[in-house]
Design an enzyme around this catalytic site. Structure first.
Site, PDB file in Angstrom:
ATOM      1  CB  ILE A  85      -0.931   0.013   1.239  1.00 27.62           C
ATOM      2  CG1 ILE A  85      -1.591  -1.350   1.448  1.00 27.62           C
ATOM      3  CG2 ILE A  85      -1.953   1.125   1.131  1.00 27.62           C
ATOM      4  CD1 ILE A  85      -2.342  -1.867   0.252  1.00 27.62           C
ATOM      5  CD  GLU A  86       2.697   3.749   3.776  1.00 25.63           C
ATOM      6  OE1 GLU A  86       3.144   4.668   3.078  1.00 25.63           O
ATOM      7  OE2 GLU A  86       1.936   3.947   4.729  1.00 25.63           O
ATOM      8  CB  SER A  87       6.614   2.048  -1.356  1.00 22.36           C
ATOM      9  OG  SER A  87       6.931   0.762  -0.815  1.00 22.36           O
TER      10      SER A  87
END
Length: 514
Positions: free
Chosen positions: A147-149
């Protein structure tokens, strides 16, 4: 025949004389009397406290399965792959909302995107799962970099968050992630994972809820705390779904839940995950000398792109042992590196070193001082055009005969490159007003009186005649805005500045460019 039978009987009799009878030991059990206690002991009243455990000193008897029914038993079968291991560790409550369904639709209809993310994760996922299990944290959190990167350790957001776990500069410093000219630990596989799990543990301790902890990871602990306080004051619920949050945070946990659901049931979502075996992908290798990045990859027999994927924190073409004493290498290549590293003992390890600018200077002047071309200095140190190098800045420069020592730890850990816009001066003349002096003109144009005096061959306390030509050297922008002084200025009056409202109106009248 009779003699043989008599001899055998005698031997058995003799054996019976020397063999000890079997000894039965009581089985110790908390809260339950021994099953083989004598009758006299049974008639006694039960003691107030359970007896101390009995440690037998003779042969041990088998333990019945019923005696272990109340004890947890660890599973002995090994997960077939890392995805199965992750599924076993799911421990967060599931979120069932329409936003989760939307995110499931988003990810499941983009199989190429999911495949790329999963392929990228294979280098890092085992280490993250190991760390989560060691800390007894839910393994869903191993999916958070999706989700982040998208599991890209080189990712940088528009808000300057960097790395696989997307740390902001200030938060990174709070969790001891070094950010200097040589490395950015926000991108380090080991350091950023350690910091992210430390932070998530702290947030869970603050809010006591993993969904709120994740919201705080995305939005900030202060923002979540204030949202909870507002709901409490209004008599509303304080769970993740109750809070008023920005859209990004509102969709944050549903995204993680959607990926979790897809990993948990790939057939339902018609998603195929690449095989990631349940064993380490990399191992750490010590580096005792400053070492060129290209040489390190060559000694390990690893492609340079693969080396950088495991060591993405490196900002420059050299590894400084004082700041980065360990590098990560694919498991099998670590042994190759150690062997080649030892064999390279008589060779040159690093062709680069660090140099601190003694004063503020241009890139061209710095290049001359270190015996290098300006273009190469700019390229290696990422110095854009028309920028000055501030005093104390640390640059990467070629090693020479006089610069062979490895870089010291205080430089490797704290070296910074500070730049300032290059100021281009232009010779300009103005007319002095009535009662103008060197000092008054210097104040007006934000110059030093010594400079104005030097340019006009007068003393620092000299006065100018009204209308006298005064030479100034002003920055290009300032000199470009300078206009011939009006008669009012010649008489010593100040010209009123254009009001901001009028200036905005003038800009608004210009035709828009398309």
């Amino acid at each position: 025949m009779k003699l043989h039978l008599l001899a055998l009987a005698g031997a058995l009799a003799l054996a019976g004389c020397v063999t000890n009878p079997p000894v039965e030991y009581p089985v110790a059990s908390v809260g339950r009397p021994a099953t083989h206690a004598p009758q006299a002991e049974k008639d006694k009243p039960a003691p107030a406290a359970p007896p101390a455990a009995v440690i037998p000193s003779g042969p041990l008897s088998a333990v019945a399965s019923a005696d272990l029914s109340s004890q947890p038993v660890a599973s002995l079968d090994t997960p077939p792959d890392l995805w199965a291991r992750i599924r076993r560790g799911f421990a967060m409550p599931n979120l069932e909302t329409d936003l989760v369904r939307q995110q499931e639709q988003f990810y499941s209809t983009r199989p190429e995107y999911m495949q790329r993310m999963a392929d990228r994760s294979r280098k890092y996922l085992f280490h993250i799962v190991e760390e989560l299990e060691r800390r007894n944290m839910p393994t869903e959190l191993a999916l958070l970099p999706f989700i982040e990167s998208a599991f890209n350790p080189q990712a940088v957001s528009s808000a300057r968050a960097a790395g696989m776990w997307q740390f902001m500069p200030a938060t990174g410093k709070d969790y001891d992630l070094k950010q200097n000219v040589f490395r950015d630990d926000r991108r380090s596989v080991l350091d950023s994972t350690r910091a992210a799990l430390d932070y998530l543990q702290k947030l869970y301790g603050m809010f006591g809820d993993w969904h709120l902890a994740l919201a705080a990871y995305n939005w900030g602990e202060g923002s979540v705390g204030r949202a909870i306080a507002r709901n409490q004051k209004a008599g509303l619920g304080t769970s993740y779904t109750d809070l008023n949050m920005p859209n990004e945070t509102r969709n944050y946990v549903p995204k993680l839940q959607a990926v979790k659901n897809i990993v948990a049931n790939t057939e339902q979502f018609r998603t195929e995950l690449p095989l990631i075996e349940n064993h380490p992908y990399f191992q750490s290798v010590s580096v005792e000398r400053d070492l060129d990045v290209e040489l390190a990859a060559r000694l390990a027999d690893v492609k340079i792109d693969d080396f950088k994927a495991l060591n993405p924190q490196l900002n420059r073409p050299v590894i400084l042992a004082a700041g980065t004493p360990q590098i990560l290498l694919p498991w099998d290549n670590a042994t190759v590196f150690k062997r080649n590293y030892e064999a390279h003992a008589t060779g040159k390890y690093a062709s680069w070193t660090a140099w601190a600018a003694p004063a503020t200077m241009s890139a061209g002047e710095a290049a001359k001082r270190v015996g290098w071309s300006e273009g190469e200095l700019r390229s290696v140190n990422s110095i854009p055009p028309r920028m000055l190098i501030r005093a104390g800045s640390v640059l990467i420069v070629p090693r020479t005969a006089g610069r062979q020592a490895d870089v010291a730890s205080h430089v490797a850990d704290n070296g910074q490159l500070s730049l300032a816009p290059e100021v281009v001066l232009r010779r300009t003349t103005i007319r002095a007003g009535k009662r103008d002096t060197v000092a008054s003109i210097a104040r007006r144009y934000k110059l030093s009186a010594a400079q104005v005096a030097d340019w006009n061959d007068v003393g620092p306390s000299a006065a100018f005649k009204a209308g006298q030509q005064v030479v100034l050297h002003l920055p290009v922008r300032a000199s470009g805005k300078a206009r011939p002084p009006t008669r009012a200025v010649a008489k010593g009056y100040s010209k009123p500045a254009l009001k901001p409202v009028a200036r905005r109106a003038a800009v608004a009248r210009k035709p828009a460019r398309r």
